[in-house]
Design a protein around this motif. Structure first.
Motif, PDB file in Angstrom:
ATOM      1  N   ASP A  61      36.711  85.358  90.344  1.00 30.99           N
ATOM      2  CA  ASP A  61      37.457  86.673  90.847  1.00 30.99           C
ATOM      3  C   ASP A  61      37.222  88.217  91.345  1.00 30.99           C
ATOM      4  O   ASP A  61      36.480  88.545  91.023  1.00 30.99           O
ATOM      5  N   LEU A  95      39.270  90.694  90.840  1.00 25.69           N
ATOM      6  CA  LEU A  95      39.759  92.010  90.513  1.00 25.69           C
ATOM      7  C   LEU A  95      39.542  91.628  89.371  1.00 25.69           C
ATOM      8  O   LEU A  95      40.197  91.060  88.411  1.00 25.69           O
ATOM      9  N   SER A 133      34.382  94.888  88.754  1.00 29.50           N
ATOM     10  CA  SER A 133      34.661  94.103  89.580  1.00 29.50           C
ATOM     11  C   SER A 133      33.505  92.681  90.002  1.00 29.50           C
ATOM     12  O   SER A 133      32.551  92.970  89.669  1.00 29.50           O
ATOM     13  N   THR A 163      39.960  85.562  95.854  1.00 27.49           N
ATOM     14  CA  THR A 163      40.689  87.244  95.331  1.00 27.49           C
ATOM     15  C   THR A 163      41.845  86.637  96.622  1.00 27.49           C
ATOM     16  O   THR A 163      42.081  85.944  97.804  1.00 27.49           O
ATOM     17  N   CYS A 179      42.683  89.761  97.025  1.00 28.41           N
ATOM     18  CA  CYS A 179      42.569  91.232  98.117  1.00 28.41           C
ATOM     19  C   CYS A 179      42.226  90.701  99.668  1.00 28.41           C
ATOM     20  O   CYS A 179      41.837  89.586  99.884  1.00 28.41           O
ATOM     21  N   GLU A 180      41.860  91.278 101.008  1.00 31.34           N
ATOM     22  CA  GLU A 180      41.662  91.357 102.200  1.00 31.34           C
ATOM     23  C   GLU A 180      39.922  90.994 102.306  1.00 31.34           C
ATOM     24  O   GLU A 180      39.301  90.698 101.245  1.00 31.34           O
ATOM     25  N   VAL A 182      36.312  92.529 100.883  1.00 32.05           N
ATOM     26  CA  VAL A 182      35.666  92.644 100.127  1.00 32.05           C
ATOM     27  C   VAL A 182      34.564  91.754  99.776  1.00 32.05           C
ATOM     28  O   VAL A 182      33.453  92.496  99.677  1.00 32.05           O
ATOM     29  N   GLN A 197      40.348  82.963 100.988  1.00 30.71           N
ATOM     30  CA  GLN A 197      41.372  83.939 100.111  1.00 30.71           C
ATOM     31  C   GLN A 197      42.953  83.109  98.962  1.00 30.71           C
ATOM     32  O   GLN A 197      43.170  82.289  99.638  1.00 30.71           O
TER      33      GLN A 197
END
Length: 166
Positions: free
Chosen positions: A88, A90, A95, A116, A118-119, A122, A136
């Motif tokens: 992961d 986050l 990080s 993740t 997130c976009e 990353v 994603q």
């Protein structure tokens, strides 16, 4: 069965753990032949347990860690048993890119797939450093199994392009 976004009910991530549990609830370890080892790292306990169940039922042996420091220690102790890592981005302590760097210090050819919500941006820098894949959240079980198998089966990164280890 599909949820409102049109994705199969076997999607996992972002609250789909209950649907995954219902789908895999009747499967047990004894139905599943375990082979390659995976380290799954995520701070969401429900997601982590559903990930573990889904991968074990695809024949993998799964180690889990819910924080970065636990994950790094576990990989250091059991790296010979771990064929690839699901990470992961986050995490509370550090990080995903920092966890990835720590794992690479232990094994420059560590095979990591980033998971993740997130976009995708990353993952861009991590791909330059040897990231083997990206998913994603939410994603479906078939995508997960495919990315895991691709990471395990991928050839080693040549020493000349591997990140330097200090």
């Amino acid at each position: 069965m599909e949820h409102e976004l049109g994705r199969p009910a076997t999607d996992i991530g972002n609250g789909f753990a209950g649907k995954l549990n219902a789908h895999f609830g009747d499967m047990t370890r004894r139905n599943c032949r375990q082979q390659d080892g995976i380290l799954a790292i995520d701070d969401e306990e429900g997601f982590l347990s559903m990930l573990k169940m889904a991968l074990e039922c695809q024949g993998f042996m799964v180690h889990t860690a819910s924080n970065a420091n636990e994950a790094i220690k576990l990989y250091e102790e059991r790296c010979r048993e771990i064929s690839m890592v699901l990470l992961d981005f986050l995490l509370p302590e550090m990080s995903g890119d920092l966890v990835f760097e720590n794992l690479q210090r232990l094994n420059p050819d560590v095979r990591v797939v980033l998971l993740t919500g997130c976009e995708g941006s990353v993952a861009e820098n991590m791909f330059k450093k040897g990231l083997r894949g990206y998913l994603q959240k939410p994603f479906c079980i078939q995508e997960l199994g495919q990315r895991v198998r691709e990471a395990i089966d991928a050839p080693a990164i040549p020493a000349a392009t591997s990140p330097s280890v200090a």
